[in-house]
Design a protein around this motif. Sequence first.
Motif, PDB file in Angstrom:
ATOM      1  N   ILE A  60     -12.093  -0.669  43.458  1.00  0.00           N
ATOM      2  CA  ILE A  60     -13.006  -1.322  42.525  1.00  0.00           C
ATOM      3  C   ILE A  60     -13.105  -0.460  41.268  1.00  0.00           C
ATOM      4  CG2 ILE A  60     -15.340  -2.193  42.104  1.00  0.00           C
ATOM      5  CD1 ILE A  60     -15.702  -2.520  45.116  1.00  0.00           C
ATOM      6  N   LEU A  61     -12.862  -1.090  40.125  1.00  0.00           N
ATOM      7  CA  LEU A  61     -13.034  -0.438  38.825  1.00  0.00           C
ATOM      8  C   LEU A  61     -14.286  -1.035  38.192  1.00  0.00           C
ATOM      9  CD1 LEU A  61      -9.351  -0.540  37.514  1.00  0.00           C
ATOM     10  CD2 LEU A  61     -10.511   1.301  38.753  1.00  0.00           C
ATOM     11  N   ILE A  62     -15.239  -0.174  37.818  1.00  0.00           N
ATOM     12  CA  ILE A  62     -16.560  -0.624  37.391  1.00  0.00           C
ATOM     13  C   ILE A  62     -16.857  -0.182  35.964  1.00  0.00           C
ATOM     14  CG2 ILE A  62     -19.024  -0.611  37.969  1.00  0.00           C
ATOM     15  CD1 ILE A  62     -18.006   0.698  40.733  1.00  0.00           C
ATOM     16  N   ASP A  63     -17.099  -1.143  35.102  1.00  0.00           N
ATOM     17  CA  ASP A  63     -17.562  -0.840  33.752  1.00  0.00           C
ATOM     18  C   ASP A  63     -19.052  -0.487  33.849  1.00  0.00           C
ATOM     19  OD1 ASP A  63     -17.592  -0.620  30.967  1.00  0.00           O
ATOM     20  OD2 ASP A  63     -18.019  -2.746  30.671  1.00  0.00           O
ATOM     21  N   ILE A  64     -19.554   0.252  32.891  1.00  0.00           N
ATOM     22  CA  ILE A  64     -20.970   0.627  32.933  1.00  0.00           C
ATOM     23  C   ILE A  64     -21.848  -0.412  32.242  1.00  0.00           C
ATOM     24  CG2 ILE A  64     -22.703   2.309  32.165  1.00  0.00           C
ATOM     25  CD1 ILE A  64     -20.544   4.477  32.554  1.00  0.00           C
ATOM     26  N   ASN A  65     -21.510  -0.736  31.005  1.00  0.00           N
ATOM     27  CA  ASN A  65     -22.373  -1.613  30.209  1.00  0.00           C
ATOM     28  C   ASN A  65     -21.956  -3.077  30.343  1.00  0.00           C
ATOM     29  OD1 ASN A  65     -23.921   0.543  29.042  1.00  0.00           O
ATOM     30  ND2 ASN A  65     -22.082   1.064  27.901  1.00  0.00           N
ATOM     31  N   MET A  66     -22.773  -3.823  31.100  1.00  0.00           N
ATOM     32  CA  MET A  66     -22.539  -5.255  31.319  1.00  0.00           C
ATOM     33  C   MET A  66     -23.892  -5.950  31.406  1.00  0.00           C
ATOM     34  SD  MET A  66     -19.736  -5.141  34.388  1.00  0.00           S
ATOM     35  CE  MET A  66     -20.670  -3.955  35.344  1.00  0.00           C
ATOM     36  N   PRO A  67     -23.880  -7.261  31.160  1.00  0.00           N
ATOM     37  CA  PRO A  67     -25.133  -8.013  31.304  1.00  0.00           C
ATOM     38  C   PRO A  67     -25.477  -8.243  32.783  1.00  0.00           C
ATOM     39  CG  PRO A  67     -23.334  -9.500  30.776  1.00  0.00           C
ATOM     40  CD  PRO A  67     -22.773  -8.101  30.718  1.00  0.00           C
ATOM     41  N   VAL A  68     -26.649  -8.731  33.040  1.00  0.00           N
ATOM     42  CA  VAL A  68     -27.172  -9.116  34.355  1.00  0.00           C
ATOM     43  C   VAL A  68     -27.352  -7.913  35.278  1.00  0.00           C
ATOM     44  CG1 VAL A  68     -27.032 -10.709  36.320  1.00  0.00           C
ATOM     45  CG2 VAL A  68     -26.063 -11.387  34.116  1.00  0.00           C
ATOM     46  N   LEU A  69     -26.254  -7.321  35.733  1.00  0.00           N
ATOM     47  CA  LEU A  69     -26.300  -6.134  36.598  1.00  0.00           C
ATOM     48  C   LEU A  69     -25.245  -5.175  36.056  1.00  0.00           C
ATOM     49  CD1 LEU A  69     -28.047  -5.814  39.223  1.00  0.00           C
ATOM     50  CD2 LEU A  69     -25.988  -6.301  40.517  1.00  0.00           C
ATOM     51  N   ASN A  70     -25.675  -4.051  35.472  1.00  0.00           N
ATOM     52  CA  ASN A  70     -24.694  -3.120  34.903  1.00  0.00           C
ATOM     53  C   ASN A  70     -24.019  -2.293  36.008  1.00  0.00           C
ATOM     54  OD1 ASN A  70     -26.235  -0.762  35.494  1.00  0.00           O
ATOM     55  ND2 ASN A  70     -27.323  -0.911  33.550  1.00  0.00           N
ATOM     56  N   GLY A  71     -23.135  -1.402  35.619  1.00  0.00           N
ATOM     57  CA  GLY A  71     -22.380  -0.616  36.596  1.00  0.00           C
ATOM     58  C   GLY A  71     -23.250   0.215  37.526  1.00  0.00           C
ATOM     59  N   TRP A  72     -24.269   0.849  36.970  1.00  0.00           N
ATOM     60  CA  TRP A  72     -25.160   1.675  37.803  1.00  0.00           C
ATOM     61  C   TRP A  72     -25.957   0.805  38.773  1.00  0.00           C
ATOM     62  CZ3 TRP A  72     -22.757   5.786  37.044  1.00  0.00           C
ATOM     63  CH2 TRP A  72     -22.441   6.279  35.776  1.00  0.00           C
ATOM     64  N   GLU A  73     -26.456  -0.331  38.270  1.00  0.00           N
ATOM     65  CA  GLU A  73     -27.229  -1.244  39.116  1.00  0.00           C
ATOM     66  C   GLU A  73     -26.339  -1.844  40.213  1.00  0.00           C
ATOM     67  OE1 GLU A  73     -30.391  -2.722  35.683  1.00  0.00           O
ATOM     68  OE2 GLU A  73     -28.414  -3.644  35.813  1.00  0.00           O
ATOM     69  N   PHE A  74     -25.080  -2.087  39.872  1.00  0.00           N
ATOM     70  CA  PHE A  74     -24.123  -2.563  40.878  1.00  0.00           C
ATOM     71  C   PHE A  74     -24.015  -1.536  42.005  1.00  0.00           C
ATOM     72  CE2 PHE A  74     -19.887  -1.925  42.618  1.00  0.00           C
ATOM     73  CZ  PHE A  74     -19.697  -3.127  43.291  1.00  0.00           C
ATOM     74  N   LEU A  75     -23.862  -0.263  41.649  1.00  0.00           N
ATOM     75  CA  LEU A  75     -23.721   0.791  42.666  1.00  0.00           C
ATOM     76  C   LEU A  75     -24.955   0.888  43.555  1.00  0.00           C
ATOM     77  CD1 LEU A  75     -21.969   3.533  40.529  1.00  0.00           C
ATOM     78  CD2 LEU A  75     -20.974   2.289  42.468  1.00  0.00           C
ATOM     79  N   GLU A  76     -26.135   0.782  42.942  1.00  0.00           N
ATOM     80  CA  GLU A  76     -27.385   0.831  43.724  1.00  0.00           C
ATOM     81  C   GLU A  76     -27.422  -0.327  44.720  1.00  0.00           C
ATOM     82  OE1 GLU A  76     -29.657   3.225  43.628  1.00  0.00           O
ATOM     83  OE2 GLU A  76     -28.734   4.287  41.934  1.00  0.00           O
ATOM     84  N   THR A  77     -27.071  -1.523  44.252  1.00  0.00           N
ATOM     85  CA  THR A  77     -27.082  -2.711  45.108  1.00  0.00           C
ATOM     86  C   THR A  77     -26.001  -2.610  46.179  1.00  0.00           C
ATOM     87  OG1 THR A  77     -27.837  -3.971  43.194  1.00  0.00           O
ATOM     88  CG2 THR A  77     -27.051  -5.244  45.079  1.00  0.00           C
ATOM     89  N   TYR A  78     -24.831  -2.085  45.811  1.00  0.00           N
ATOM     90  CA  TYR A  78     -23.720  -1.917  46.755  1.00  0.00           C
ATOM     91  C   TYR A  78     -24.157  -1.045  47.929  1.00  0.00           C
ATOM     92  CZ  TYR A  78     -19.258  -0.598  48.756  1.00  0.00           C
ATOM     93  OH  TYR A  78     -18.232  -0.384  49.636  1.00  0.00           O
ATOM     94  N   GLU A  79     -24.842   0.056  47.634  1.00  0.00           N
ATOM     95  CA  GLU A  79     -25.264   0.975  48.693  1.00  0.00           C
ATOM     96  C   GLU A  79     -26.205   0.307  49.688  1.00  0.00           C
ATOM     97  OE1 GLU A  79     -26.555   4.682  46.962  1.00  0.00           O
ATOM     98  OE2 GLU A  79     -24.510   5.194  46.384  1.00  0.00           O
ATOM     99  N   GLU A  80     -26.973  -0.670  49.224  1.00  0.00           N
ATOM    100  CA  GLU A  80     -27.902  -1.388  50.105  1.00  0.00           C
ATOM    101  C   GLU A  80     -27.166  -2.328  51.068  1.00  0.00           C
ATOM    102  OE1 GLU A  80     -30.655  -3.350  47.495  1.00  0.00           O
ATOM    103  OE2 GLU A  80     -31.262  -1.452  46.576  1.00  0.00           O
ATOM    104  N   LEU A  81     -25.904  -2.647  50.760  1.00  0.00           N
ATOM    105  CA  LEU A  81     -25.138  -3.572  51.603  1.00  0.00           C
ATOM    106  C   LEU A  81     -24.626  -2.916  52.884  1.00  0.00           C
ATOM    107  CD1 LEU A  81     -22.975  -5.466  48.938  1.00  0.00           C
ATOM    108  CD2 LEU A  81     -25.091  -6.235  50.021  1.00  0.00           C
ATOM    109  N   ASN A  82     -24.625  -1.588  52.920  1.00  0.00           N
ATOM    110  CA  ASN A  82     -24.132  -0.838  54.089  1.00  0.00           C
ATOM    111  C   ASN A  82     -22.721  -1.266  54.501  1.00  0.00           C
ATOM    112  OD1 ASN A  82     -26.468   0.764  54.421  1.00  0.00           O
ATOM    113  ND2 ASN A  82     -27.492  -0.997  55.336  1.00  0.00           N
ATOM    114  N   ILE A  83     -21.840  -1.331  53.533  1.00  0.00           N
ATOM    115  CA  ILE A  83     -20.449  -1.709  53.789  1.00  0.00           C
ATOM    116  C   ILE A  83     -19.731  -0.528  54.431  1.00  0.00           C
ATOM    117  CG2 ILE A  83     -18.254  -2.257  52.648  1.00  0.00           C
ATOM    118  CD1 ILE A  83     -19.970  -3.902  50.639  1.00  0.00           C
ATOM    119  N   THR A  84     -19.032  -0.793  55.518  1.00  0.00           N
ATOM    120  CA  THR A  84     -18.344   0.279  56.233  1.00  0.00           C
ATOM    121  C   THR A  84     -16.843   0.314  55.927  1.00  0.00           C
ATOM    122  OG1 THR A  84     -18.094  -1.171  58.145  1.00  0.00           O
ATOM    123  CG2 THR A  84     -19.994   0.315  58.133  1.00  0.00           C
ATOM    124  N   GLN A  85     -16.305  -0.750  55.339  1.00  0.00           N
ATOM    125  CA  GLN A  85     -14.888  -0.762  55.001  1.00  0.00           C
ATOM    126  C   GLN A  85     -14.623   0.255  53.895  1.00  0.00           C
ATOM    127  OE1 GLN A  85     -15.221  -5.265  54.867  1.00  0.00           O
ATOM    128  NE2 GLN A  85     -13.011  -5.029  54.916  1.00  0.00           N
TER     129      GLN A  85
END
Length: 132
Positions: A60-85
């Motif tokens: 996954i390649l993540i830009d930082i500055n984006m609308p709705v959910l930026n790169g940092w917010e994406f990472l915070e939300t991703y961690e809540e998913l508890n993905i093990t893959q």
Amino acid sequence: MMDNRINLLVIDDDDINIFIIKKIVEKTGYNVNMVSKANGLLAIDHLKATMGQETFPHLILIDINMPVLNGWEFLETYEELNITQRVDMYMLSSSVYENDIEKAKTYAKVKGFISKPLSIERLIELFKLLEQ
């Protein structure tokens, strides 16, 4: 990796950057399934939909500055998913701010910070790291 296909998720709201990355991907010679999402929320929805599937991203390649959910917010939300893959994540940004580079290091899932534009050599490097 399943059938040597690399699933690449690019999270970026810049159509020109997406176009450039697609062209670079084509030049690598790798079998890549590239999906792009214009913001972190759409990317989270994609991850939820592909979890446990063979289409789940390897990289996954993540830009930082984006609308709705930026790169940092994406990472915070991703961690809540508890993905093990296993997923290799890199921040891909035009930001030259040292604090962004340092902030990227605070996320265990983020393997590095890449300054735009992405080069074909750097992408091949990332693909080779997936094979390890």
